[in-house]
Design a protein around this motif. Structure first.
Motif, PDB file in Angstrom:
ATOM      1  N   PRO A  77      61.469  33.570  51.167  1.00  0.00           N
ATOM      2  CA  PRO A  77      62.148  34.777  51.651  1.00  0.00           C
ATOM      3  C   PRO A  77      61.665  36.015  50.872  1.00  0.00           C
ATOM      4  N   ARG A  78      62.062  37.158  51.360  1.00  0.00           N
ATOM      5  CA  ARG A  78      61.651  38.406  50.729  1.00  0.00           C
ATOM      6  C   ARG A  78      62.295  38.553  49.354  1.00  0.00           C
ATOM      7  N   ILE A  79      63.600  38.210  49.316  1.00  0.00           N
ATOM      8  CA  ILE A  79      64.308  38.253  48.033  1.00  0.00           C
ATOM      9  C   ILE A  79      64.358  36.813  47.504  1.00  0.00           C
ATOM     10  N   PRO A  80      64.086  36.629  46.237  1.00  0.00           N
ATOM     11  CA  PRO A  80      64.119  35.255  45.704  1.00  0.00           C
ATOM     12  C   PRO A  80      65.491  34.604  45.894  1.00  0.00           C
ATOM     13  N   VAL A  81      65.491  33.271  46.080  1.00  0.00           N
ATOM     14  CA  VAL A  81      66.753  32.536  46.286  1.00  0.00           C
ATOM     15  C   VAL A  81      67.443  32.353  44.947  1.00  0.00           C
ATOM     16  N   ARG A  82      68.719  31.988  44.994  1.00  0.00           N
ATOM     17  CA  ARG A  82      69.418  31.660  43.756  1.00  0.00           C
ATOM     18  C   ARG A  82      69.538  30.132  43.709  1.00  0.00           C
ATOM     19  N   PRO A  83      68.621  29.449  43.019  1.00  0.00           N
ATOM     20  CA  PRO A  83      68.553  27.993  43.134  1.00  0.00           C
ATOM     21  C   PRO A  83      69.497  27.270  42.172  1.00  0.00           C
ATOM     22  N   ASN A  84      69.835  26.047  42.518  1.00  0.00           N
ATOM     23  CA  ASN A  84      70.603  25.171  41.631  1.00  0.00           C
ATOM     24  C   ASN A  84      69.681  24.094  41.071  1.00  0.00           C
ATOM     25  N   ASP A  85      70.181  23.366  40.074  1.00  0.00           N
ATOM     26  CA  ASP A  85      69.414  22.278  39.480  1.00  0.00           C
ATOM     27  C   ASP A  85      69.040  21.250  40.542  1.00  0.00           C
ATOM     28  N   GLY A  86      67.782  20.887  40.574  1.00  0.00           N
ATOM     29  CA  GLY A  86      67.348  19.830  41.483  1.00  0.00           C
ATOM     30  C   GLY A  86      66.881  20.332  42.826  1.00  0.00           C
ATOM     31  N   ASP A  87      67.094  21.614  43.133  1.00  0.00           N
ATOM     32  CA  ASP A  87      66.604  22.144  44.399  1.00  0.00           C
ATOM     33  C   ASP A  87      65.083  22.311  44.336  1.00  0.00           C
ATOM     34  N   ALA A  88      64.440  22.179  45.469  1.00  0.00           N
ATOM     35  CA  ALA A  88      62.984  22.320  45.508  1.00  0.00           C
ATOM     36  C   ALA A  88      62.620  23.465  46.440  1.00  0.00           C
ATOM     37  N   TYR A  89      61.839  24.424  45.897  1.00  0.00           N
ATOM     38  CA  TYR A  89      61.405  25.586  46.668  1.00  0.00           C
ATOM     39  C   TYR A  89      59.952  25.861  46.339  1.00  0.00           C
ATOM     40  N   PRO A  90      59.291  26.659  47.173  1.00  0.00           N
ATOM     41  CA  PRO A  90      57.970  27.134  46.761  1.00  0.00           C
ATOM     42  C   PRO A  90      58.120  28.079  45.576  1.00  0.00           C
ATOM     43  N   LEU A  91      57.060  28.205  44.756  1.00  0.00           N
ATOM     44  CA  LEU A  91      57.149  29.065  43.574  1.00  0.00           C
ATOM     45  C   LEU A  91      57.502  30.495  43.949  1.00  0.00           C
ATOM     46  N   GLY A  92      56.988  30.927  45.115  1.00  0.00           N
ATOM     47  CA  GLY A  92      57.209  32.304  45.536  1.00  0.00           C
ATOM     48  C   GLY A  92      58.657  32.593  45.852  1.00  0.00           C
ATOM     49  N   ALA A  93      59.450  31.562  46.152  1.00  0.00           N
ATOM     50  CA  ALA A  93      60.844  31.774  46.525  1.00  0.00           C
ATOM     51  C   ALA A  93      61.755  31.804  45.309  1.00  0.00           C
ATOM     52  N   LEU A  94      61.225  31.504  44.127  1.00  0.00           N
ATOM     53  CA  LEU A  94      62.074  31.382  42.947  1.00  0.00           C
ATOM     54  C   LEU A  94      62.023  32.652  42.113  1.00  0.00           C
ATOM     55  N   PRO A  95      63.145  33.029  41.513  1.00  0.00           N
ATOM     56  CA  PRO A  95      63.143  34.243  40.688  1.00  0.00           C
ATOM     57  C   PRO A  95      62.391  34.020  39.380  1.00  0.00           C
ATOM     58  N   VAL A  96      61.942  35.108  38.805  1.00  0.00           N
ATOM     59  CA  VAL A  96      61.224  35.043  37.529  1.00  0.00           C
ATOM     60  C   VAL A  96      62.184  34.560  36.445  1.00  0.00           C
ATOM     61  N   GLY A  97      61.678  33.691  35.569  1.00  0.00           N
ATOM     62  CA  GLY A  97      62.527  33.156  34.496  1.00  0.00           C
ATOM     63  C   GLY A  97      63.109  31.797  34.803  1.00  0.00           C
ATOM     64  N   THR A  98      62.915  31.310  36.035  1.00  0.00           N
ATOM     65  CA  THR A  98      63.493  30.013  36.400  1.00  0.00           C
ATOM     66  C   THR A  98      62.774  28.889  35.678  1.00  0.00           C
ATOM     67  N   ARG A  99      63.542  27.904  35.241  1.00  0.00           N
ATOM     68  CA  ARG A  99      62.929  26.700  34.671  1.00  0.00           C
ATOM     69  C   ARG A  99      62.637  25.732  35.807  1.00  0.00           C
ATOM     70  N   ILE A 100      61.431  25.192  35.780  1.00  0.00           N
ATOM     71  CA  ILE A 100      61.042  24.294  36.877  1.00  0.00           C
ATOM     72  C   ILE A 100      60.367  23.047  36.329  1.00  0.00           C
ATOM     73  N   HIS A 101      60.245  22.062  37.213  1.00  0.00           N
ATOM     74  CA  HIS A 101      59.463  20.867  36.884  1.00  0.00           C
ATOM     75  C   HIS A 101      58.881  20.318  38.186  1.00  0.00           C
ATOM     76  N   CYS A 102      58.164  19.203  38.103  1.00  0.00           N
ATOM     77  CA  CYS A 102      57.533  18.590  39.272  1.00  0.00           C
ATOM     78  C   CYS A 102      56.796  19.643  40.090  1.00  0.00           C
ATOM     79  N   LEU A 103      55.882  20.320  39.434  1.00  0.00           N
ATOM     80  CA  LEU A 103      55.208  21.467  40.041  1.00  0.00           C
ATOM     81  C   LEU A 103      53.921  20.982  40.694  1.00  0.00           C
ATOM     82  N   GLU A 104      53.770  21.363  41.961  1.00  0.00           N
ATOM     83  CA  GLU A 104      52.563  21.002  42.704  1.00  0.00           C
ATOM     84  C   GLU A 104      51.382  21.792  42.145  1.00  0.00           C
TER      85      GLU A 104
END
Lengths: 562, 296, 409
Positions: free
Chosen positions: B154-181
């Motif tokens: 989306p245009r504005i980054p999503v507000r994700p919860n633990d365990g959610d999977a999104y493309p990197l572009g959809a996540l806000p800066v500063g998010t902790r991630i894992h299982c990265l393609e």
């Protein structure tokens, strides 16, 4: 080893004689005082036969006496097993195979007189009317049960792509029929016959018994070995003992707290001429097709020794499915004889195992007879047997001298129905067969004995089983050891074996002189002489050691082998 | 006598010259060194175990075979210090979190959190529709949680919860991630070990810069899928092995004894981190090479 | 060694070999020659095509010792285009009771039907009966003399330990004995008027297939003991309302294996023409070494409850289809009631299932009923303690419920 033990015995005997002599020498005054001790005729101690043979017999009977003296049932069983670490080499009798011409062997091994009863064709005159009424009631129930069993089993089989083999099929169907028939019989009869309310039913119980049979020809190696020694040459062909183990799993077994009435009086049972007329199967049992194996002596009538279990067998239902595997060349007559043999073996073994829980065993004679009833069936054909166990002594010279015999009487197989028609209806139901079956249920176990009479060789009112011991450690040890022996778990050490290459290169030709001599045959050790208690004792960790961590005495757990 | 035998032997040899040739060939082969190619350790291939994967994905625990540091093709020792250990069962993780590329995200439920002996992080059993699958469990994941998966940016980054999977572009800066393609569609996912995470630092063009657990920064494509949160079993790196026997239970053999602290050979060299790197596109498939034979 | 010609000599053959090990592997470059040749109508062949011609082997048809396995692909006679979800005895529903409820379109009622509740609370037994029941527990759990190798025991906190193998009574036999002995005790109390109307049968199989919201489900379950009666159980009086649980985002067929090879059989172990064919009570055993989750976890309590419900359902559905025809999937004229007991010898779970409809789609307003209470334990511990048989925490409630179940008509 042997010579050493023998030397000790002689020394002990010498000491005893000396002591006796000295004591007589030392107390001449006492003799003067106690005038009454004198008799007109001098009484000398028994002069013992000091020949090798009688000494052997004497040690054997001493061992039997030691077993008799032990207080608990479990300890007696362990004591019988003590001489053999790897178990006895037993003839394996079981209920899954009866070879051709097994009846003479069975009669010899169980000391049983077989009386064949004619099959009733008509209603006997003496039957009571009440029985006839219940018979009519049971008739409908049992026909329904038969039809139900056949129908359901046939229906279930239609689900399988590959049906099981014929023997398994017969066993499964008969199990269903026997359970249903037993249920119907108990329901119909229990209102009128109160003893049926107290029976305990065992489903596929484990029946095992161990006994020792004498009067068997010695094997070739024994004869050869004895003939090689001058002083044993004459005894080379003396008969030897064979341990026997029966293993069976009947469909169903009924037990009761009281004993069934006997049908042979003690006078009839004690008959030396009858005993000597019994067939004697002197050949090795392997010549018939029985196999031998190493295993511990196990006596189990379907349950473990417990405080107030119904201890007396009333009725057992045996399988005859294995008859299908017999070659047709055996013939009709031998098939009937095979049934007789199976009935005798299973009844004898079950009664022996029960007797074992009352303190008797193959070395300690029964003090009262035991009775049971046996049915062999495949659902359609039923044969009925009654058995009276009078004696257990068949080992050693008892096979010739024991006057008592056991009795078995029974009928040839008779059909309960002719067939189940294609519509699932029972055709030609045989009332006589049903009547005989119900009579087995009706016979009330009536004999009650006092505890002392029942358990003459057992410790007493407070000590009958291992669970009665005050010492917790001892109780646990005996319980564990008893179950371990009965579980037929393989021993920790493998059976000793001389490999072929060893026989060639180490024994016959000493081609490896530089090798370390580690094997038992190189170190003059007879592994078969290993006794049950010759194993590493259980280690007690320092934290749990009684008397502190440094106590060297408590390093190993105590054992309580009898 | 001996001379006669010698004579006879020469006779036969001269009579059957080709036999002799065959014999000599055999003899040569026996002493010839066989050249065996074996892989080098540290190239991404593991020599601890092979997992017997079935054809279709399943959540049933899979059987493994221990390799004890050997290359399964040649059977030669490759990695030292591996061997033994308790036989574990392998749980097949479904790495690709596939979600709808438009519309509402797909929702999944966490059924159970499990320990897997073959990996350090915990494993979550997740159910969606009539399908069950395993994913790696995050630090704050609990049984009964609903996870969202989507490929929409989306245009504005999503507000994700633990365990959610999104493309990197959809996540806000500063998010902790894992299982990265690593690259979109490439079957290579980064950040798996217990307690690790990557952080989204900044975005430029169609790239997103992520700091990996090694502290290095890499620029990934914005459509690369990543799962949000830090991986479970956070205390794993603080845990002590405890005893030599525990080390053996874990499948490791005694150390070689070649490590020297004071000789400078293994000394620590502190260097500046390399600058941010753009992740290279997936390598092209290797061309089929022909092995020519030369019989010398 | 002195630096001489001998020392400096190099083995040229060795060097060639080493060189060839690297240079012997070549990737042929595309030169365009093949395309050129093709343009001229010349077919290009690889050397392998000429030198190593592929030999075709014709497999010889050998008659083996066992019939050959049928390939599990589209040639299989039971292959269907639509995959089916299979549920068998060694599986449980991962969602437990709620999933079983949704699957069977059943609402849960947390008591037994009134008449059973009354029978349980009104029952009074003499001390002798209690003693007999305790003896039954002893003789099936401790005193039976069977000694077989039991399943391996592993300590979770010490996985490297190889504990000695235990020998004892097998789980299956222990359960069979305890149920047989309890039923014998109940039949003694009941008398002939009741027992004549019941029949017992061991090891029966139920098979049915149902469709649930476009999913096909084939269930094959066994009943370790089936009590059948000459009259069907009366439907439970009263109307019960309730909501089905929400499984979102799971579907109710999750954790069932999906397969293309299956049969849509309906099997009820007793033919309907037989007198005593109505299902009354099903007793099934729970052995955790055989029954487990598809993903290898231990079975939870709610999954255990779900299994009981499914057992009851499959018996009722198989019976209903036997009576009404295999294809029927509508509301039943006369509901079928089946009682179900699941036990591992110690813990008992009882339930009564009423099948009102075979239409399991979620749009259907008629629901099936499942009456049950939480599982209860017959005893806490029954073992040899310090060499003596020991029974701890005996509870007569399971026996009372089982008795009430047996008597209900």
């Amino acid at each position: 080893m042997l010579t050493l033990r023998r030397g000790e015995q002689l020394r002990a005997r010498l000491n005893a004689a000396c002591r006796r002599y000295l004591s007589v020498k030392a107390e001449p005054k006492a003799v003067v005082v106690a005038d009454a001790e004198y008799t007109a005729e001098p009484e000398y101690p028994i002069i013992r036969d000091l020949s090798y043979k009688s000494r052997k017999q004497h040690t054997a009977s001493e061992w039997h006496e030691q077993i008799r003296q032990l207080p608990t049932v479990e300890e007696k069983m362990i004591k019988v097993n003590m001489p053999r670490y790897y178990g006895y080499k037993v003839v394996d009798l079981n209920d899954t195979k009866v070879p051709y011409n097994a009846l003479p062997l069975t009669q010899h091994y169980t000391r049983t007189v077989l009386e064949e009863l004619p099959t009733h064709q008509d209603k006997p005159d003496g039957t009571k009317d009440s029985l006839e009424a219940t018979l009519q009631m049971a008739r409908a129930d049992i026909i329904e049960a038969l039809e139900y069993a056949h129908d359901v089993y046939k229906h279930q089989l239609s689900l399988l792509e590959t049906p099981p083999d014929a023997v398994t099929r017969e066993q499964q169907l008969t199990q269903i029929i026997v359970e249903l028939v037993n249920r119907s019989a108990l329901q119909v009869l229990s209102a009128d016959y109160a003893h049926l309310n107290e029976v305990e039913i065992d489903y596929n119980p484990r029946h095992e018994a161990f006994w020792v049979v004498g009067g068997v020809d010695p094997p070739k190696n024994v004869v050869k070995s004895k003939e090689g020694r001058k002083w044993q040459k004459e005894d080379a062909h003396d008969s030897v003992d064979r341990p026997v183990q029966y293993t069976g799993e009947p469909y169903l077994a009924l037990r009761h707290r009281h004993q069934l009435p006997t049908w042979k009086s003690p006078e009839e049972s004690e008959n030396l001429t009858l005993a000597q007329q019994l067939p004697r199967f002197k050949l090795d049992a392997r010549s018939l097709g029985y196999s031998v194996k190493y295993q511990h002596a196990v006596n189990v009538p379907g349950y473990w020794p417990s405080a107030n279990a119904p201890n007396f067998g009333m009725l057992s239902f045996q399988s005859r499915a294995h008859l299908q595997l017999r070659p047709t060349a055996c013939g009709e007559r031998d098939n009937v004889e095979a049934l007789h043999a199976l009935a005798i073996q299973s009844s004898y073994a079950w009664l022996l195992a029960q007797a074992n829980y009352h303190g008797f065993n193959t070395f300690n004679e029964l003090t009262y007879p035991l009775n049971t009833q046996t049915v062999i069936t495949n659902g359609r054909e039923w044969s009925f047997y009654e058995y009276q166990l009078n004696t257990l002594l068949i080992n050693g010279q008892h096979v010739d001298t024991n006057a008592r015999v056991n009795f078995c009487r029974g009928t040839a197989p008779q059909p309960l129905y002719a067939e189940i028609s294609s519509e699932g209806k029972c055709v030609d139901f045989n009332d006589n067969t049903l009547r005989q079956l119900l009579e087995l249920y009706i016979r009330a176990p009536s004999i009650q004995r006092t505890a002392d009479e029942l358990l003459p060789y057992v410790g007493g009112a407070t000590l009958r089983r291992a669970a009665d011991y005050e010492n917790v450690e001892q109780r646990e040890f005996l319980e564990r050891t008893f179950k371990h022996l009965a579980s037929k778990r393989p021993r920790h050490l493998e059976l000793p074996e001389i490999y072929m290459w060893e026989k060639l290169y180490k024994i016959d030709n000493k081609t490896r002189p530089m090798e370390a001599r580690r094997r038992y045959f190189e170190r003059d050790i007879n592994p078969w002489r290993r006794t049950l208690d010759q194993h590493d004792k259980e280690y007690v960790s320092k934290a749990e050691r009684p008397g502190g961590r440094k106590n060297r005495e408590g390093r190993y757990k105590k054992t309580y082998y009898p | 006598m001996q001379s006669i035998t010698r004579l006879l032997s020469t006779c036969t040899l001269t009579l059957q010259p080709h036999h002799r040739g065959a014999l000599s060939v055999l003899q040569q082969l026996r002493t010839k060194t066989k050249v065996v190619e074996k892989p080098k350790p540290g190239a991404g291939q593991q020599f601890r175990r092979t997992v017997h994967f079935p054809n279709e994905y399943t959540v049933a625990p899979l059987k493994i075979t221990h390799l004890a540091g050997r290359d399964p093709v040649s059977g030669r020792m490759v990695a030292k210090g591996i061997g033994g250990g308790i036989k574990q069962q392998y749980r097949w993780i479904k790495w690709v979190r596939d979600g709808p590329s438009e519309g509402a995200p797909q929702e999944e439920i966490v059924v159970e959190l499990l320990n897997d002996g073959c990996r350090t992080a915990k494993v979550a059993l997740v159910a969606v529709g009539d399908e069950l699958k395993y994913i790696l469990a995050t630090e704050n994941m609990r049984e009964g949680d609903i996870l969202k998966t989507s490929r929409v940016i989306p245009r504005i980054p999503v507000r994700p919860n633990d365990g959610d999977a999104y493309p990197l572009g959809a996540l806000p800066v500063g998010t902790r991630i894992h299982c990265l393609e690593k690259n979109p569609g490439q079957p290579c996912h980064l950040i798996h070990a217990a307690g690790t995470f990557g952080t989204i630092l900044r975005k430029f063009d169609d790239k997103v810069v992520v700091q990996l657990p090694s502290k290095r920064e890499f620029a990934f494509d914005r459509t690369c899928m990543a799962t949000v949160g830090r991986l479970s079993n956070v205390e794993h790196n603080k845990e002590h092995v405890g005893s030599a026997q525990r080390m053996r239970e874990l499948g490791n053999r005694p150390r070689s004894g070649l490590w020297k602290r004071k000789e400078g050979k293994h000394g620590r060299k502190i260097r500046r981190l390399p600058p941010m790197t753009t992740i290279a596109p997936p390598p092209l498939p290797k061309e089929q090479e022909i092995k020519l034979t030369l019989n010398l | 060694m002195r630096l001489t010609n001998k020392l400096c000599a190099q083995h040229i053959g060795w060097h060639f070999k080493k060189h060839w090990q690297v240079q012997g592997r070549r990737v042929p470059r595309e030169t365009g020659a093949a395309a050129e040749l093709l343009k001229m109508g010349i077919r290009v062949k690889t050397p392998d095509e000429l030198l190593n011609k592929k030999q075709e082997f014709h497999p010889v048809d050998i008659v083996g010792i066992a019939p050959k396995a049928i390939a599990e692909d589209q040639t299989h006679p039971n292959w269907h285009k639509i995959a089916c979800h299979l549920f068998r005895d060694n599986n449980v529903l991962v969602g437990g009771l709620p999933q079983a409820q949704v699957l069977t379109n059943t609402i849960e009622i947390n008591t037994f039907p009134q008449q059973i509740e009354d029978a349980v609370s009104n029952s009074q037994y003499s001390k002798a009966v209690d003693r007999n029941v305790q003896n039954a527990i002893f003789s099936s759990h401790l005193l039976d003399a069977q000694q077989v190798k039991l399943p391996k025991v592993k300590l979770i906190e010490r996985p490297a330990f190889n504990l000695p193998r235990l020998y004892g009574i097998s789980h299956e036999r222990r359960n069979r004995l305890v149920i047989n002995k309890l039923l014998l005790e109940i039949e003694k109390l009941a008398g002939r008027s009741v027992t004549a109307r019941r029949k017992l049968m061991d090891n029966v199989t139920f098979q049915t297939s149902v469709s649930k919201d476009n999913d096909l489900v084939a269930i094959t379950l066994s009943g370790d003991k089936l009590i059948s009666s000459s009259r069907a159980l009366d439907p439970v009086k009263g109307k019960f309302n309730g909501e089905l649980p929400d499984l979102y985002p799971m579907k109710c067929v999750v954790s069932m294996k999906k397969q293309h090879i299956y049969t849509e059989n309906n099997f009820y172990p007793i033919r309907s023409e037989i007198n005593c064919s109505h299902p009354h009570t099903i007793v099934s055993f729970f052995d955790k070494t055989i029954v487990g989750n598809i993903h290898g976890s231990d079975v939870t309590k709610t999954q255990l409850y779900g299994r009981t419900l499914l057992k009851a359902f499959v018996a009722a559905a198989a019976r209903a289809k036997q009576i009404n025809g295999v294809t029927s999937c509508t509301d039943l004229q006369k509901p079928i009631v089946v009682q179900c007991v699941q036990t591992d010898g110690r813990e008992f779970h009882f339930g009564v299932f009423q099948l009102n409809t075979l239409n399991l789609n979620s749009s259907n307003t008629t629901k099936n009923y499942w009456f049950h209470r939480d599982s209860i334990e017959l005893f806490n511990d029954c073992s040899y303690k310090c060499g003596r048989p020991h029974l701890d925490g005996y509870n007569a409630e399971p026996f009372r419920i089982l008795n009430a179940f047996y008597h209900s008509s």
